[in-house]
Motif scaffolding. Sequence first.
Motif, PDB file in Angstrom:
ATOM      1  N   SER A 193       0.975  -1.227  -0.020  1.00  0.00           N
ATOM      2  CA  SER A 193       0.000   0.125   0.072  1.00  0.00           C
ATOM      3  C   SER A 193       0.879   1.305  -0.038  1.00  0.00           C
ATOM      4  N   ASP A 194       0.353   2.430  -0.302  1.00  0.00           N
ATOM      5  CA  ASP A 194       0.756   3.482  -0.318  1.00  0.00           C
ATOM      6  C   ASP A 194       1.429   3.971   0.980  1.00  0.00           C
ATOM      7  N   SER A 195       1.010   3.344   2.173  1.00  0.00           N
ATOM      8  CA  SER A 195       1.615   3.739   3.495  1.00  0.00           C
ATOM      9  C   SER A 195       2.679   2.747   4.073  1.00  0.00           C
ATOM     10  N   GLY A 196       2.926   1.807   3.247  1.00  0.00           N
ATOM     11  CA  GLY A 196       4.088   0.796   3.286  1.00  0.00           C
ATOM     12  C   GLY A 196       3.542  -0.499   3.787  1.00  0.00           C
ATOM     13  N   ASP A 197       2.172  -0.779   3.987  1.00  0.00           N
ATOM     14  CA  ASP A 197       2.002  -2.252   4.565  1.00  0.00           C
ATOM     15  C   ASP A 197       1.716  -3.049   3.406  1.00  0.00           C
ATOM     16  N   ILE A 198       2.375  -4.327   3.923  1.00  0.00           N
ATOM     17  CA  ILE A 198       2.345  -5.592   3.045  1.00  0.00           C
ATOM     18  C   ILE A 198       0.998  -5.908   3.038  1.00  0.00           C
ATOM     19  N   VAL A 199      -0.014  -6.159   1.820  1.00  0.00           N
ATOM     20  CA  VAL A 199      -1.250  -6.481   1.675  1.00  0.00           C
ATOM     21  C   VAL A 199      -1.222  -7.630   0.878  1.00  0.00           C
ATOM     22  N   GLY A 200      -0.217  -8.014   0.068  1.00  0.00           N
ATOM     23  CA  GLY A 200      -0.114  -8.873  -0.970  1.00  0.00           C
ATOM     24  C   GLY A 200      -1.089  -8.963  -2.241  1.00  0.00           C
ATOM     25  N   VAL A 201      -1.003  -9.929  -3.178  1.00  0.00           N
ATOM     26  CA  VAL A 201      -1.610 -10.075  -4.142  1.00  0.00           C
ATOM     27  C   VAL A 201      -1.872 -11.743  -4.332  1.00  0.00           C
ATOM     28  N   SER A 202      -3.042 -11.922  -5.197  1.00  0.00           N
ATOM     29  CA  SER A 202      -3.503 -13.216  -5.148  1.00  0.00           C
ATOM     30  C   SER A 202      -3.213 -14.042  -6.576  1.00  0.00           C
ATOM     31  N   GLU A 203      -2.602 -13.226  -7.570  1.00  0.00           N
ATOM     32  CA  GLU A 203      -2.341 -13.701  -8.909  1.00  0.00           C
ATOM     33  C   GLU A 203      -1.021 -13.139  -9.357  1.00  0.00           C
ATOM     34  N   ASP A 204      -0.702 -13.952 -10.432  1.00  0.00           N
ATOM     35  CA  ASP A 204       0.163 -13.422 -11.199  1.00  0.00           C
ATOM     36  C   ASP A 204      -0.328 -12.790 -12.436  1.00  0.00           C
ATOM     37  N   ARG A 205       0.272 -11.808 -13.033  1.00  0.00           N
ATOM     38  CA  ARG A 205      -0.002 -11.063 -14.250  1.00  0.00           C
ATOM     39  C   ARG A 205       1.197 -10.894 -15.080  1.00  0.00           C
ATOM     40  N   GLU A 206       2.063 -11.803 -15.286  1.00  0.00           N
ATOM     41  CA  GLU A 206       3.185 -11.361 -16.125  1.00  0.00           C
ATOM     42  C   GLU A 206       2.877 -11.333 -17.456  1.00  0.00           C
ATOM     43  N   GLU A 207       1.992 -12.355 -18.003  1.00  0.00           N
ATOM     44  CA  GLU A 207       1.780 -12.278 -19.454  1.00  0.00           C
ATOM     45  C   GLU A 207       0.901 -10.900 -19.805  1.00  0.00           C
ATOM     46  N   TRP A 208       0.129 -10.442 -18.837  1.00  0.00           N
ATOM     47  CA  TRP A 208      -0.840  -9.312 -19.074  1.00  0.00           C
ATOM     48  C   TRP A 208       0.310  -8.097 -19.018  1.00  0.00           C
ATOM     49  N   LEU A 209       1.255  -8.087 -18.147  1.00  0.00           N
ATOM     50  CA  LEU A 209       2.242  -7.068 -17.964  1.00  0.00           C
ATOM     51  C   LEU A 209       3.077  -6.810 -19.428  1.00  0.00           C
ATOM     52  N   MET A 210       3.534  -7.866 -19.965  1.00  0.00           N
ATOM     53  CA  MET A 210       4.390  -7.801 -21.177  1.00  0.00           C
ATOM     54  C   MET A 210       3.514  -7.885 -22.595  1.00  0.00           C
ATOM     55  N   ASP A 211       2.269  -8.323 -22.796  1.00  0.00           N
ATOM     56  CA  ASP A 211       1.519  -8.205 -23.851  1.00  0.00           C
ATOM     57  C   ASP A 211       0.773  -6.992 -24.019  1.00  0.00           C
ATOM     58  N   THR A 212       0.276  -6.507 -22.930  1.00  0.00           N
ATOM     59  CA  THR A 212      -0.780  -5.495 -22.854  1.00  0.00           C
ATOM     60  C   THR A 212      -0.411  -4.149 -22.489  1.00  0.00           C
ATOM     61  N   VAL A 213       0.597  -4.255 -21.281  1.00  0.00           N
ATOM     62  CA  VAL A 213       0.961  -3.004 -20.668  1.00  0.00           C
ATOM     63  C   VAL A 213       2.146  -2.509 -21.775  1.00  0.00           C
TER      64      VAL A 213
END
Length: 411
Positions: free
Chosen positions: A51-71
Amino acid sequence: MIELEVLERVARGEDNRTEFKENWEIRPEQLAREIVSFANMYGGHILIGVSDSGDIVGVSEDREEWLMDTVIRRYVHPSIFINYETQTVQNKKIVIIGVPMGAAKPYVLKQDEREDVYIRFGNICKRATREQQQRLFESGGLLSVEKLPIHGASLDVLEGRRVRQYFCDKLGFDNEWKKGKEDLMMLHSFLIEREDKSLSCSYFACALFAKKPGLWLPQARVRLTVFPGNDKDYDTSMDEILDMPFIELKEDNETGYSERSLADEAQRLLQPHISRDVLDAEVSMSRRRQWDYPPGAIRELIINAYAHRDWTRQNTVEVTVYSDRMEIISPGALPNGITVEKIKAGERTPRNNKIINIFRDYGLMESQGMGIRRKVIPLMREENGCEPIFEAAEDYFKVVLPKRKHHSSPD
């Protein structure tokens, strides 16, 4: 990146190398903008699941393919290779996107038929100004600022005798000069043809050969300042702006007139403040000049500061003398990929090739381009018993010469 490194980075908060995103609920163009801003500066990391305040909230999914192909493929140009990794921190998974410092600057955000350049400042990314874009184009090898035309600065701005001596005496172009000096100067980028077919002096031609470069290019001047103490003060022993062509004018056969190079003139003006006459008991009590700093090192550093400066910046090269040191400041960050360690090791990545080549034609710089390694550092070790101090910042490169400690001698 191990867990401890992540926690240390999170504890420091967002800065010019770190961005937090709480989750993947972010528009692809927003993430692309962050990637572009890091690539255009010094690289960085985007932590997904913090989070913006530095709290570790975590994520539940990987989005590497979306990052490379879309972003990246859709919004970032030119394409850049990023490092994608996951890490468990405080029993929660986060994603770390590592963005390297780009080698093909400027990188742009492609969106709505536009290409916007973004850079990172502190913990925000912002659209680059025109001057900042020029620096990015230059660092990416797509623009040579030294060859840009100066609006309103025509051929008459240049000192004719000085230019003729360069082309005829240094390059041996006597016949070409007689046939058409303007054509010759255009071929060598001294003159640039503008859209309206008028001719304008280039930055480097004005700086090196103009009668008064500062009238057209204020950053071509060099400022000399001497302070009596160890810090800047209103009271100065000398504060002078040198506004003269950097290249010397050899004695003219017709008029007998000659003029020093800017580096030599600077050293002449500084001499009374950094040297003195002393008696030399070993040579029949004759007088000799004793310097606080090696003259060869001073001259080399002034030449280097001018040759490698960033011409997109309006600041002048500054030579400042204090009671305990001398500082030479060259405007602009070091060229892409160069560090202080590489400079000391003799690494060469010139920013202003035209200026450097002309300096070499006049013998102002050695062909190997390793004056700091081969001249400045050895001279300081030998004569002052120490090494120069180098400081590389985002908007300047500074060299500090500690003052030589003299033994008192009778006068």
